[in-house]
Design a protein around this motif. Structure first.
Motif, PDB file in Angstrom:
ATOM      1  N   LYS A   3      69.814  15.475  22.561  1.00  0.00           N
ATOM      2  CA  LYS A   3      68.369  15.442  22.352  1.00  0.00           C
ATOM      3  C   LYS A   3      67.839  14.071  22.750  1.00  0.00           C
ATOM      4  O   LYS A   3      68.385  13.044  22.340  1.00  0.00           O
ATOM      5  CB  LYS A   3      68.023  15.747  20.906  1.00  0.00           C
ATOM      6  CG  LYS A   3      66.548  15.985  20.687  1.00  0.00           C
ATOM      7  CD  LYS A   3      66.303  16.786  19.436  1.00  0.00           C
ATOM      8  CE  LYS A   3      64.821  17.119  19.312  1.00  0.00           C
ATOM      9  NZ  LYS A   3      64.562  17.927  18.122  1.00  0.00           N
ATOM     10  N   TYR A   5      64.621  11.547  22.717  1.00  0.00           N
ATOM     11  CA  TYR A   5      63.370  11.208  22.047  1.00  0.00           C
ATOM     12  C   TYR A   5      62.680  10.157  22.901  1.00  0.00           C
ATOM     13  O   TYR A   5      63.255   9.103  23.172  1.00  0.00           O
ATOM     14  CB  TYR A   5      63.655  10.646  20.655  1.00  0.00           C
ATOM     15  CG  TYR A   5      64.313  11.654  19.745  1.00  0.00           C
ATOM     16  CD1 TYR A   5      63.566  12.410  18.866  1.00  0.00           C
ATOM     17  CD2 TYR A   5      65.693  11.844  19.790  1.00  0.00           C
ATOM     18  CE1 TYR A   5      64.170  13.348  18.040  1.00  0.00           C
ATOM     19  CE2 TYR A   5      66.305  12.769  18.967  1.00  0.00           C
ATOM     20  CZ  TYR A   5      65.538  13.518  18.094  1.00  0.00           C
ATOM     21  OH  TYR A   5      66.144  14.444  17.285  1.00  0.00           O
ATOM     22  N   ARG A  41      65.145  10.261  10.369  1.00  0.00           N
ATOM     23  CA  ARG A  41      65.878  10.133  11.632  1.00  0.00           C
ATOM     24  C   ARG A  41      65.807   8.686  12.121  1.00  0.00           C
ATOM     25  O   ARG A  41      66.810   8.114  12.558  1.00  0.00           O
ATOM     26  CB  ARG A  41      65.298  11.076  12.678  1.00  0.00           C
ATOM     27  CG  ARG A  41      66.069  11.050  13.999  1.00  0.00           C
ATOM     28  CD  ARG A  41      65.636  12.162  14.919  1.00  0.00           C
ATOM     29  NE  ARG A  41      65.788  13.475  14.331  1.00  0.00           N
ATOM     30  CZ  ARG A  41      66.930  14.168  14.290  1.00  0.00           C
ATOM     31  NH1 ARG A  41      68.018  13.682  14.820  1.00  0.00           N
ATOM     32  NH2 ARG A  41      66.971  15.362  13.735  1.00  0.00           N
ATOM     33  N   HIS A  44      68.156   6.591  10.232  1.00  0.00           N
ATOM     34  CA  HIS A  44      69.527   6.847  10.697  1.00  0.00           C
ATOM     35  C   HIS A  44      69.811   6.039  11.961  1.00  0.00           C
ATOM     36  O   HIS A  44      70.881   5.421  12.088  1.00  0.00           O
ATOM     37  CB  HIS A  44      69.724   8.345  10.948  1.00  0.00           C
ATOM     38  CG  HIS A  44      71.025   8.682  11.584  1.00  0.00           C
ATOM     39  ND1 HIS A  44      72.225   8.616  10.903  1.00  0.00           N
ATOM     40  CD2 HIS A  44      71.328   9.064  12.850  1.00  0.00           C
ATOM     41  CE1 HIS A  44      73.203   8.941  11.727  1.00  0.00           C
ATOM     42  NE2 HIS A  44      72.690   9.229  12.908  1.00  0.00           N
ATOM     43  N   TRP A  45      68.863   6.045  12.893  1.00  0.00           N
ATOM     44  CA  TRP A  45      69.045   5.250  14.119  1.00  0.00           C
ATOM     45  C   TRP A  45      69.200   3.777  13.789  1.00  0.00           C
ATOM     46  O   TRP A  45      70.030   3.081  14.371  1.00  0.00           O
ATOM     47  CB  TRP A  45      67.871   5.437  15.068  1.00  0.00           C
ATOM     48  CG  TRP A  45      67.706   6.803  15.615  1.00  0.00           C
ATOM     49  CD1 TRP A  45      68.629   7.819  15.657  1.00  0.00           C
ATOM     50  CD2 TRP A  45      66.520   7.336  16.216  1.00  0.00           C
ATOM     51  NE1 TRP A  45      68.080   8.935  16.252  1.00  0.00           N
ATOM     52  CE2 TRP A  45      66.805   8.668  16.596  1.00  0.00           C
ATOM     53  CE3 TRP A  45      65.255   6.821  16.463  1.00  0.00           C
ATOM     54  CZ2 TRP A  45      65.855   9.478  17.223  1.00  0.00           C
ATOM     55  CZ3 TRP A  45      64.306   7.621  17.081  1.00  0.00           C
ATOM     56  CH2 TRP A  45      64.614   8.945  17.455  1.00  0.00           C
ATOM     57  N   GLN A  48      72.540   3.059  12.664  1.00  0.00           N
ATOM     58  CA  GLN A  48      73.533   3.183  13.737  1.00  0.00           C
ATOM     59  C   GLN A  48      73.482   2.032  14.739  1.00  0.00           C
ATOM     60  O   GLN A  48      74.526   1.522  15.144  1.00  0.00           O
ATOM     61  CB  GLN A  48      73.350   4.511  14.479  1.00  0.00           C
ATOM     62  CG  GLN A  48      73.600   5.731  13.635  1.00  0.00           C
ATOM     63  CD  GLN A  48      75.028   5.809  13.140  1.00  0.00           C
ATOM     64  OE1 GLN A  48      75.970   5.749  13.911  1.00  0.00           O
ATOM     65  NE2 GLN A  48      75.191   5.924  11.837  1.00  0.00           N
ATOM     66  N   GLU A  95      70.349  11.210  21.421  1.00  0.00           N
ATOM     67  CA  GLU A  95      71.412  11.581  20.483  1.00  0.00           C
ATOM     68  C   GLU A  95      72.361  12.521  21.206  1.00  0.00           C
ATOM     69  O   GLU A  95      71.925  13.471  21.854  1.00  0.00           O
ATOM     70  CB  GLU A  95      70.830  12.305  19.269  1.00  0.00           C
ATOM     71  CG  GLU A  95      69.984  11.437  18.376  1.00  0.00           C
ATOM     72  CD  GLU A  95      69.437  12.214  17.181  1.00  0.00           C
ATOM     73  OE1 GLU A  95      69.363  13.461  17.241  1.00  0.00           O
ATOM     74  OE2 GLU A  95      69.077  11.567  16.193  1.00  0.00           O
ATOM     75  N   HIS A  96      73.648  12.241  21.099  1.00  0.00           N
ATOM     76  CA  HIS A  96      74.657  13.104  21.710  1.00  0.00           C
ATOM     77  C   HIS A  96      75.854  13.143  20.781  1.00  0.00           C
ATOM     78  O   HIS A  96      75.926  12.353  19.824  1.00  0.00           O
ATOM     79  CB  HIS A  96      75.022  12.608  23.124  1.00  0.00           C
ATOM     80  CG  HIS A  96      75.630  11.252  23.152  1.00  0.00           C
ATOM     81  ND1 HIS A  96      76.992  11.055  23.199  1.00  0.00           N
ATOM     82  CD2 HIS A  96      75.078  10.014  23.116  1.00  0.00           C
ATOM     83  CE1 HIS A  96      77.248   9.754  23.221  1.00  0.00           C
ATOM     84  NE2 HIS A  96      76.119   9.105  23.159  1.00  0.00           N
ATOM     85  N   GLY A  99      77.354   9.810  19.755  1.00  0.00           N
ATOM     86  CA  GLY A  99      76.561   8.730  19.183  1.00  0.00           C
ATOM     87  C   GLY A  99      75.130   8.719  19.669  1.00  0.00           C
ATOM     88  O   GLY A  99      74.540   9.763  19.962  1.00  0.00           O
ATOM     89  N   ILE A 100      74.597   7.515  19.787  1.00  0.00           N
ATOM     90  CA  ILE A 100      73.197   7.319  20.162  1.00  0.00           C
ATOM     91  C   ILE A 100      73.131   6.308  21.303  1.00  0.00           C
ATOM     92  O   ILE A 100      73.770   5.253  21.240  1.00  0.00           O
ATOM     93  CB  ILE A 100      72.379   6.781  18.970  1.00  0.00           C
ATOM     94  CG1 ILE A 100      72.417   7.776  17.802  1.00  0.00           C
ATOM     95  CG2 ILE A 100      70.937   6.495  19.371  1.00  0.00           C
ATOM     96  CD1 ILE A 100      71.858   7.233  16.510  1.00  0.00           C
TER      97      ILE A 100
END
Length: 114
Positions: A3, A5, A41, A44-45, A48, A95-96, A99-100
């Protein structure tokens, strides 16, 4: 599922979409301008990759802020700015399963998807 963003008219996002399309990487697109960003979200990023990576200090939206908004930045203040104005989030955020990814660099995308 992958996804992305982002904001569709951003040059970096256009490069990223072209790279993904050329390499046959399927993804879902989330438009910050139309859909905003989910605060959970975003947090969360931040956990990370760090708020310093996510906050786009080079963009005009950030540069136009009053100095008081730019001072004493921390994760909470940066998150509030990015939620209020998603164009302050560095683009794209992808996002995969591994990871990011933030921003675009062909070598990082090749490592993640090829």
């Amino acid at each position: 599922m992958i996804k992305m963003y982002a904001i569709p008219n951003c040059d970096t996002v256009k490069k990223t979409r072209t790279w993904l399309d050329e390499h046959g990487v399927a993804y879902e697109f989330h438009d910050f301008k139309k859909e905003g960003v989910d605060p959970a979200r975003l947090m969360h990023w931040i956990e990370q990759v760090g708020w310093e990576t996510l906050l786009n200090k080079r963009g005009t939206t950030f540069r136009k802020l009053p100095d008081s908004d730019k001072q004493d930045l921390d994760a909470d203040k940066a998150a509030a700015l990015m939620i209020a104005q998603p164009s302050m989030i560095k683009r794209p955020v992808v996002e995969h399963p591994g990871g990011i990814l933030v921003g675009f660099a062909a070598e990082r995308y090749a490592a993640a998807f090829c």
